[in-house]
Design an enzyme around this catalytic site. Structure first.
Site, PDB file in Angstrom:
ATOM      1  N   PHE A 199       7.365  -1.455   4.212  1.00  0.00           N
ATOM      2  CA  PHE A 199       5.944  -1.723   3.979  1.00  0.00           C
ATOM      3  C   PHE A 199       6.032  -1.675   2.571  1.00  0.00           C
ATOM      4  CE2 PHE A 199       1.699   0.210   3.450  1.00  0.00           C
ATOM      5  CZ  PHE A 199       0.920  -0.587   4.198  1.00  0.00           C
ATOM      6  N   LEU A 235       3.491  -2.484  -0.270  1.00  0.00           N
ATOM      7  CA  LEU A 235       1.989  -2.570  -0.749  1.00  0.00           C
ATOM      8  C   LEU A 235       1.854  -1.996  -2.287  1.00  0.00           C
ATOM      9  CD1 LEU A 235      -1.294  -2.562  -0.089  1.00  0.00           C
ATOM     10  CD2 LEU A 235      -0.953  -0.180   0.517  1.00  0.00           C
ATOM     11  N   GLY A 248      -1.481   1.751  -6.941  1.00  0.00           N
ATOM     12  CA  GLY A 248      -0.946   2.844  -6.457  1.00  0.00           C
ATOM     13  C   GLY A 248      -2.214   3.238  -5.567  1.00  0.00           C
ATOM     14  N   THR A 276       9.895   2.252   0.364  1.00  0.00           N
ATOM     15  CA  THR A 276      11.074   3.150   1.177  1.00  0.00           C
ATOM     16  C   THR A 276      11.670   2.280   2.048  1.00  0.00           C
ATOM     17  OG1 THR A 276       9.519   4.948   1.146  1.00  0.00           O
ATOM     18  CG2 THR A 276      11.186   5.247   2.873  1.00  0.00           C
ATOM     19  N   ARG A 282      17.430  40.375   5.459  1.00  0.00           N
ATOM     20  CA  ARG A 282      17.576  40.781   4.098  1.00  0.00           C
ATOM     21  C   ARG A 282      16.912  42.168   3.819  1.00  0.00           C
ATOM     22  NH1 ARG A 282      19.814  40.458  -0.847  1.00  0.00           N
ATOM     23  NH2 ARG A 282      18.275  41.162  -2.454  1.00  0.00           N
ATOM     24  N   GLN A 285       9.394  32.058  -2.232  1.00  0.00           N
ATOM     25  CA  GLN A 285       9.089  33.593  -2.763  1.00  0.00           C
ATOM     26  C   GLN A 285       9.564  34.646  -1.743  1.00  0.00           C
ATOM     27  OE1 GLN A 285       7.681  33.464  -5.395  1.00  0.00           O
ATOM     28  NE2 GLN A 285       7.293  35.695  -5.660  1.00  0.00           N
ATOM     29  N   HIS A 325      12.443  34.462  -0.091  1.00  0.00           N
ATOM     30  CA  HIS A 325      13.558  34.570  -0.290  1.00  0.00           C
ATOM     31  C   HIS A 325      14.062  34.748  -1.813  1.00  0.00           C
ATOM     32  CE1 HIS A 325      14.218  32.167   3.554  1.00  0.00           C
ATOM     33  NE2 HIS A 325      15.196  32.082   3.268  1.00  0.00           N
ATOM     34  N   GLU A 333       1.487   7.937   0.924  1.00  0.00           N
ATOM     35  CA  GLU A 333       0.568   7.328   2.088  1.00  0.00           C
ATOM     36  C   GLU A 333      -0.774   7.739   1.653  1.00  0.00           C
ATOM     37  OE1 GLU A 333       1.637   6.815   5.906  1.00  0.00           O
ATOM     38  OE2 GLU A 333       3.846   6.482   5.297  1.00  0.00           O
TER      39      GLU A 333
HETATM   40  N1  COS Z   1      -9.410   1.010   8.941  1.00  0.00           N
HETATM   41  C1  COS Z   1      -9.924  -0.312   8.950  1.00  0.00           C
HETATM   42  N2  COS Z   1     -10.617  -0.784   7.733  1.00  0.00           N
HETATM   43  C2  COS Z   1     -10.760  -0.176   6.700  1.00  0.00           C
HETATM   44  C3  COS Z   1     -10.098   1.064   6.452  1.00  0.00           C
HETATM   45  C4  COS Z   1      -9.526   1.647   7.712  1.00  0.00           C
HETATM   46  N3  COS Z   1      -9.034   3.223   7.663  1.00  0.00           N
HETATM   47  N4  COS Z   1     -10.305   1.573   5.482  1.00  0.00           N
HETATM   48  C5  COS Z   1     -10.911   0.697   4.691  1.00  0.00           C
HETATM   49  N5  COS Z   1     -11.113  -0.373   5.611  1.00  0.00           N
HETATM   50  C6  COS Z   1     -11.993  -1.638   5.046  1.00  0.00           C
HETATM   51  C7  COS Z   1     -13.271  -1.338   4.804  1.00  0.00           C
HETATM   52  O1  COS Z   1     -14.192  -1.406   5.898  1.00  0.00           O
HETATM   53  C8  COS Z   1     -13.619  -2.656   3.949  1.00  0.00           C
HETATM   54  O2  COS Z   1     -13.851  -3.658   4.653  1.00  0.00           O
HETATM   55  P1  COS Z   1     -15.337  -4.434   4.463  1.00  0.00           P
HETATM   56  O3  COS Z   1     -15.302  -4.899   3.206  1.00  0.00           O
HETATM   57  O4  COS Z   1     -15.312  -5.559   5.249  1.00  0.00           O
HETATM   58  O5  COS Z   1     -16.361  -3.613   4.837  1.00  0.00           O
HETATM   59  C9  COS Z   1     -12.375  -2.692   3.222  1.00  0.00           C
HETATM   60  O6  COS Z   1     -11.391  -2.265   4.088  1.00  0.00           O
HETATM   61  C10 COS Z   1     -12.123  -2.220   1.706  1.00  0.00           C
HETATM   62  O7  COS Z   1     -12.530  -0.910   1.882  1.00  0.00           O
HETATM   63  P2  COS Z   1     -12.850   0.111   0.666  1.00  0.00           P
HETATM   64  O8  COS Z   1     -13.911  -0.575   0.139  1.00  0.00           O
HETATM   65  O9  COS Z   1     -13.041   1.300   1.220  1.00  0.00           O
HETATM   66  O10 COS Z   1     -11.671   0.039  -0.224  1.00  0.00           O
HETATM   67  P3  COS Z   1     -11.381   0.544  -1.705  1.00  0.00           P
HETATM   68  O11 COS Z   1     -10.710  -0.398  -2.630  1.00  0.00           O
HETATM   69  O12 COS Z   1     -12.512   1.531  -2.012  1.00  0.00           O
HETATM   70  O13 COS Z   1     -10.180   1.802  -1.187  1.00  0.00           O
HETATM   71  C11 COS Z   1      -8.773   3.429  -0.402  1.00  0.00           C
HETATM   72  C12 COS Z   1     -10.006   2.501  -0.253  1.00  0.00           C
HETATM   73  C13 COS Z   1      -8.898   4.046  -1.725  1.00  0.00           C
HETATM   74  C14 COS Z   1      -8.911   4.523   0.498  1.00  0.00           C
HETATM   75  C15 COS Z   1      -7.549   2.760  -0.288  1.00  0.00           C
HETATM   76  O14 COS Z   1      -7.270   1.861  -1.312  1.00  0.00           O
HETATM   77  C16 COS Z   1      -6.307   3.631  -0.359  1.00  0.00           C
HETATM   78  O15 COS Z   1      -6.023   4.113   0.953  1.00  0.00           O
HETATM   79  N6  COS Z   1      -5.691   3.706  -1.242  1.00  0.00           N
HETATM   80  C17 COS Z   1      -4.400   4.554  -1.014  1.00  0.00           C
HETATM   81  C18 COS Z   1      -3.366   3.595  -0.654  1.00  0.00           C
HETATM   82  C19 COS Z   1      -2.165   4.295  -0.316  1.00  0.00           C
HETATM   83  O16 COS Z   1      -2.293   5.299   0.813  1.00  0.00           O
HETATM   84  N7  COS Z   1      -0.861   3.966  -0.761  1.00  0.00           N
HETATM   85  C20 COS Z   1       0.349   4.392  -0.233  1.00  0.00           C
HETATM   86  C21 COS Z   1       1.103   3.298   0.182  1.00  0.00           C
HETATM   87  S1  COS Z   1       2.224   3.337   1.315  1.00  0.00           S
HETATM   88  S2  COS Z   1       3.407   4.924   0.778  1.00  0.00           S
END
Ligand code: COS
Length: 384
Positions: A120, A122, A128, A155, A267, A335, A337, A362
């Site tokens: 994946f 992203l 991040g 990953t 222990r 702790q 241990h 995530e």
């Molecule tokens: N399921 C479906 N749609 C979703 C959703 C979900 N869980 N979460 C958000 N959306 C949709 C929203 O509804 C929105 O759509 P609309 O504009 O049509 O309403 C769109 O996605 C954008 O959502 P939002 O405005 O909430 O996005 P943000 O930019 O504020 O970011 C977070 C949201 C911070 C929650 C997101 O960027 C996030 O999860 N960040 C962490 C990233 C992560 O986990 N990275 C790890 C990568 S893999 S190791």
């Protein structure tokens, strides 16, 4: 899957963990690799296909069932589950959830059999927690897209056959709406890999940068066929992924509680087993309580995910609680241990290092907190 077949599968995984994986934990740590014959055993058991629908050769486990299998795998070295983790979870679920029938038939059978792994892509060097700010671009050029950019900490990238890649197809649209998800074979010209990352723990797992240098991807590779939907696909995939990680954290807690009990009984200090001391009992009781709460939350949210309830905020609470609980449980295990807990010879030192990532990837604990709070406040009419 019917209850009896599932229970046979779970028992087989439990036996595999106890008889094959746990005895090889030190080897994985020393060699910084999961032995190839164990990866082959995982293929033979069908572990790569846990979540792929049956018509494409998988076992089509529900979220609740997946959680139970991942719990079992959580009871051993992190690296084993990581081999199947991205294929079962975030690497393939975009195709399962939003892919076209053609995309599913092309890729899912290969993923389910373990012939090919999925990864994946992203996160980027400058994107991040703010996942919607990615800058990897996919510019339309006739019938194809040209992808340029770098993905970070990916990953299983060196093992992957395909990437679920999130890239910006519309440079004029900032944020989520300009992002599209693609399926990109890892062998596509222009893809190159950075060195394997050196990590705090999780020996035997592999992560690295993936560079895309004018990589040509056909329009038919867009997941679901429609551009601009990639961010939502990624968020849906992460909802499921975060339940998967909560199950993993719960399994790791279970193992740590077991190791803690073992040490408290074995222990001796001040002429008696250290488990006789109430201060030690308090540490154990707190760990069991954390472990129990994490697992109950995970099972609950998994069942509600299966019932197609809107659970994103509760998934965030579960991932937040389970990963933080694991941090506490691992810390207490060390702790209890004492000096031995700091030594590599005892397993808790390894779990302590491995556990640290769960509060970060995530979605960090702080991102989970914002998801929870925003959901409640938005419902109450506050524009946050
Ligand atoms: N399921 C479906 N749609 C979703 C959703 C979900 N869980 N979460 C958000 N959306 C949709 C929203 O509804 C929105 O759509 P609309 O504009 O049509 O309403 C769109 O996605 C954008 O959502 P939002 O405005 O909430 O996005 P943000 O930019 O504020 O970011 C977070 C949201 C911070 C929650 C997101 O960027 C996030 O999860 N960040 C962490 C990233 C992560 O986990 N990275 C790890 C990568 S893999 S190791």
């Amino acid at each position: 899957m019917d209850a009896e077949t599932f229970s046979m599968l779970r028992d087989a995984v439990r036996r595999f963990v106890n008889e094959r994986l746990i005895p090889n934990e030190d080897r994985v740590e020393q060699e910084d690799a999961v032995p190839l014959e164990i990866i082959q055993d995982m293929r033979d058991m069908g572990l790569f296909g846990l979540t792929v629908p049956e018509e494409y050769g998988g076992l089509a486990l529900t979220m609740s069932e997946e959680a139970q299998i991942i719990f079992e795998l959580g009871r051993t070295s992190f690296a084993y589950r990581s081999v199947i983790g991205t294929t079962v979870g975030i690497g393939s679920q975009g195709i399962v959830m939003d892919g076209t029938p053609e995309q599913k038939s092309e890729w899912l059978p290969k993923l389910a059999s373990g012939e090919m792994m999925a990864s994946f892509a992203l996160t980027e060097p400058n994107a991040g927690s703010d996942a919607a700010s990615i800058t990897t671009s996919a510019k339309k050029d006739g019938d194809v897209y040209r992808v340029n950019g770098t993905k970070r900490y990916i990953t299983n990238a060196p093992r992957a056959g395909i990437f679920t890649l999130m890239a910006r197809t519309d440079p004029d649209v900032k944020g989520a709406a300009g992002i599209t998800a693609f399926i990109v074979p890892a062998k596509t010209p222009g893809i190159s890999f950075g060195k394997n990352d050196k990590k705090m723990g999780q020996k035997g797992t592999v992560t690295c940068d993936v560079n895309f240098d004018d990589v040509i991807v056909p329009a038919s590779a867009i997941i679901g066929g429609i551009p601009g939907r990639g961010f939502k696909t990624a968020m849906k995939v992460l909802d499921r992924g975060r339940i998967h990680l909560s199950a993993l954290a719960s399994g790791m807690c279970d193992r740590l509680v077991e190791e803690t009990v073992r040490y408290l009984v074995e222990r001796k200090q001040f002429g008696q087993a250290i488990g006789s001391f109430q201060l030690m009992q308090g540490l154990l009781a707190d760990s069991r309580t954390d472990a129990y709460a994490a697992w109950v939350m995970t099972k609950d949210v998994a069942a509600r995910f299966d019932a197609r309830e809107k659970v994103s905020a509760d998934v965030a609470s579960t991932k937040y609680f389970a990963s933080e609980a694991l941090g506490r449980v691992a810390d207490r295990a060390v702790q209890v241990h004492g000096g031995a807990g700091y030594m590599a010879e005892y397993k808790v030192e390894r779990f302590y290092r491995d556990a640290r990532l769960l509060r970060i990837y995530e979605g960090t604990s702080q991102i989970q907190q914002t998801i929870i709070a925003k959901a409640l406040l938005r419902e109450a009419g506050l524009a946050v």
